[in-house]
Design a protein around this motif. Structure first.
Motif, mmCIF file in Angstrom:
data_model
loop_
_atom_site.group_PDB
_atom_site.id
_atom_site.type_symbol
_atom_site.label_atom_id
_atom_site.label_comp_id
_atom_site.label_asym_id
_atom_site.label_seq_id
_atom_site.Cartn_x
_atom_site.Cartn_y
_atom_site.Cartn_z
ATOM 1 N N LEU A 87 -7.897 -4.465 -6.570
ATOM 2 C CA LEU A 87 -6.662 -3.064 -7.194
ATOM 3 C C LEU A 87 -6.015 -2.377 -6.439
ATOM 4 O O LEU A 87 -5.075 -3.375 -5.417
ATOM 5 C CB LEU A 87 -7.992 -1.488 -6.591
ATOM 6 N N PRO A 88 -5.180 -2.169 -7.086
ATOM 7 C CA PRO A 88 -3.848 -2.462 -6.409
ATOM 8 C C PRO A 88 -3.515 -1.261 -5.560
ATOM 9 O O PRO A 88 -4.694 -0.047 -5.299
ATOM 10 C CB PRO A 88 -3.218 -1.443 -8.015
ATOM 11 N N VAL A 89 -3.018 -1.421 -4.401
ATOM 12 C CA VAL A 89 -3.060 -1.024 -3.131
ATOM 13 C C VAL A 89 -2.200 0.775 -3.520
ATOM 14 O O VAL A 89 -3.221 1.379 -2.710
ATOM 15 C CB VAL A 89 -1.379 -1.237 -2.737
ATOM 16 N N ALA A 90 -1.951 1.217 -3.686
ATOM 17 C CA ALA A 90 -2.421 2.291 -3.894
ATOM 18 C C ALA A 90 -3.086 3.440 -4.278
ATOM 19 O O ALA A 90 -3.733 4.539 -4.210
ATOM 20 C CB ALA A 90 -0.689 3.043 -4.518
ATOM 21 N N VAL A 91 -3.951 2.282 -5.363
ATOM 22 C CA VAL A 91 -5.224 3.209 -6.115
ATOM 23 C C VAL A 91 -6.032 2.961 -4.830
ATOM 24 O O VAL A 91 -6.974 3.811 -4.674
ATOM 25 C CB VAL A 91 -5.640 2.124 -6.571
ATOM 26 N N ARG A 92 -6.638 1.270 -4.063
ATOM 27 C CA ARG A 92 -7.078 1.905 -2.986
ATOM 28 C C ARG A 92 -6.877 2.716 -1.657
ATOM 29 O O ARG A 92 -7.855 3.009 -0.994
ATOM 30 C CB ARG A 92 -7.453 0.524 -2.655
#
Length: 610
Positions: A87-92
């Motif tokens: 997952l992208p850093v912002a999402v996770r």
């Protein structure tokens, strides 16, 4: 014109024809079934219920896991519920905050007792409510479990599995109004089937149920729980296959030279496990902080760590597979040991009801891998197979945190399929469990929240023994309900029926008309009334008309009501709370005075126990 014939049954041998409703024995059969279950040795009946419980739990586990997979298809790359690294850093980073907000919104408006879910709640209902499961908590477990796992919190699915299985199994008994002693066995069946379905380890499921939840080993409990665990495993294997939870790349070959290193590792893991328990049980000290703020703190901490190390999110079984394959760096192992331990403990302490069994296995696997790497670096010629330390670390951490060494050893055996590992597992798991118990003075994660100056109910031999038997197995059924003043003709007819007890219903005619309750009923031995009627001039006996049961000589016992479903432990507690001499047992379907099933005295309970 429509002709309706009465539903009659023609009886042989000259018996008169009667309406079928008078000969319907279904209700009678169910009452006999309940009566048999009240006994301590109702094995055939309990085994039948256990098979139903195991099958139902297996189906629920399939539905729960499929629900998680369905959510993963919508949220995770490739539909993998553990693929937080992709997952992208912002999402996770944002997922844990979103999860705790949803949990807060869903549970915040409910009463505090409805927030208790998971294994802790199951043990609470088993210990203090005779296995009667709460429905609101069960429904909350579904969505909280799914959101916790998909939201990236450090949580396991074993806690939800146990709660869902125990709740559904307990409802079988509640629906049939079975005695509470059989409800307790059904809850144990659901626990075993839930663990069995999660790990594909039926033996470990049995031992977990007996060691962690029921806290006793009896034949009456063992056989039904074994049947339920096996049935649950069969149901889930038909759907998911028979592969174990963790796949070992090579066969583990332990050596005697590994024992010193394993014992040293066990001491370290015991210290970790005790610290985990103490930290997770600090929730009472955080009550000054509002619950909503606490869960936001847990979500923020998880998101902050996950932004750099997503391996701490979710259960972490994918990390275990990588550790077993030798594909995990040392820094990741350290993060799993320290980061996942702290995050899981803080999440629980902050009041988020998540499962801890899965995370403890991951923490133990990482700790074992680190120790195996250290042993190989220091003395490569003496160090054994690295995966030996991984599997031993998992079992040691689980056994020390739960204080359930036998369950951990059985799980180790079933996961490795290697009987040669048992000796090493026993030494490692027991050493870790003893270290945690002695150094931190812990009695297990699920006992600590209830630990205080008094002993836990399941650790009291008297309460355990009395909880295995329903009042229906001990009560005196030879009871006749009567008014306080009766005619001599009525008294003779009562004596002709040869009852042991007379239950004196003290209610005036005016109270009957107004449907108001009268005074508490009294119990009188029928022999006392018979003696009074035979003796001339006896007080309370009118030679011409009536007998006053409140005036004749004899000991009258104060009574309080109790339901037929109750256990002897409930009856014993009721006698103390109500400060009465005996209890009258109310019929399940009609708890009125005219449906009294029997009388149970304190002496009868004590005689049974002795």
């Amino acid at each position: 014109m429509r002709v309706v014939f009465h539903d009659l049954v023609i009886l042989p041998l000259g018996r008169a024809s009667l309406p079928r409703r008078f000969l319907d024995t279904s209700r009678l059969n169910l009452e006999n079934f309940r009566r048999q279950l009240a006994s301590v040795d109702a094995l055939p009946q309990l085994c039948l219920l256990a098979v139903i419980s195991g099958a139902l739990t297996g189906l629920i586990m399939i539905a729960f896991r499929e629900l998680i997979e369905l959510g993963a298809l919508a949220l995770m790359p490739g539909g993998d519920a553990e693929a937080f690294e992709a997952l992208p850093v912002a999402v996770r980073t944002g997922l844990p905050m979103a999860a705790v907000i949803l949990i807060g919104l869903g549970l915040g408006w409910q009463k505090k007792s409805a927030r208790r879910i998971g294994i802790t709640h199951v043990i609470e209902r088993f210990s203090y409510h005779q296995g009667v499961m709460a429905r609101d908590n069960w429904f909350n477990q579904w969505w909280v479990g799914v959101i916790s796992l998909l939201g990236g919190l450090s949580a396991g699915r074993e806690g939800p599995s146990v709660h869902l299985g125990a709740g559904a199994s307990g409802w079988i008994g509640q629906l049939l109004k079975l005695p509470h002693n059989s409800l307790r066995v059904l809850v144990g069946c659901g626990v075993a089937a839930g663990i069995s379905a999660s790990f594909n380890t039926p033996i470990a499921g049995v031992i977990f149920a007996m060691e962690v939840v029921m806290m006793e080993y009896t034949l009456t409990g063992f056989m039904p729980v074994m049947l339920a665990s096996a049935t649950g495993a069969v149901i889930t294997q038909l759907h998911f296959g028979s592969a174990p939870a963790f796949m070992l790349p090579v066969v583990i070959q332990p050596r005697l030279l590994d024992i010193p290193w394993l014992l040293l590792m066990a001491l370290v893991i015991g210290v970790m496990a005790g610290g985990f328990i103490r930290l997770a049980c600090m929730g009472d000290r955080l009550t000054r902080i509002p619950w909503g703020i606490r869960i936001l703190i847990a979500g923020a901490l998880t998101g902050a760590v996950a932004g750099v190390y997503p391996q701490v999110q979710g259960i972490g079984y994918d990390s275990v597979d990588m550790i077993l394959a030798g594909q995990t760096d040392v820094n990741i192992l350290l993060v799993l040991v320290v980061g996942k331990l702290l995050l899981t403990a803080v999440t629980v302490a902050c009041g988020i009801p998540v499962g801890i069994v899965g995370p403890t296995l991951v923490i133990g696997a990482a700790a074992g891998a680190l120790f195996g790497l250290g042993a190989s670096a220091l003395l490569p010629s003496m160090a054994g197979e690295p995966n030996l330390y991984v599997m031993m670390g998992m079992a040691a951490m689980m056994g020390a945190v739960l204080q359930a060494p036998l369950a951990a050893i059985m799980a180790l055996l079933e996961l490795t399929h290697s009987p040669d590992i048992i000796l090493y597992g026993m030494l490692t798991v027991l050493s870790a469990a003893l270290t945690a118990r002695l150094l931190w003075r812990t009695q297990g994660f699920y006992v600590m929240p209830r630990q205080g100056s008094t002993q836990h109910p399941l650790q009291q031999p008297l309460m355990q023994a009395l909880s295995r038997v329903g009042v229906g197995a001990v009560m005196d059924r030879s009871v006749t309900v009567t008014a306080a003043v009766i005619s001599r003709e009525r008294a003779r007819s009562i004596l002709d029926a040869r009852p042991t007890w007379l239950l004196i219903h003290r209610q005036s005619d005016q109270q009957k008309a107004d449907r108001e309750p009268g005074k508490a009923p009294l119990a009188l031995l029928a022999a006392d009334m018979a003696r009074a009627m035979e003796e001339k001039g006896e007080a309370g006996v009118d030679q011409e008309d009536s007998v006053n049961l409140l005036e004749i000589a004899g000991k009258r016992l104060e009574l309080a009501p109790i339901d037929l479903q109750a256990t002897l432990s409930e009856a014993f507690a009721c006698l103390d709370d109500q400060r009465v001499d005996a209890l009258y047992v109310r019929h399940i379907t009609a708890p009125m005075m005219h449906r009294v099933s029997g009388i149970i005295t304190r002496e009868a309970i004590e005689n049974y126990y002795h």
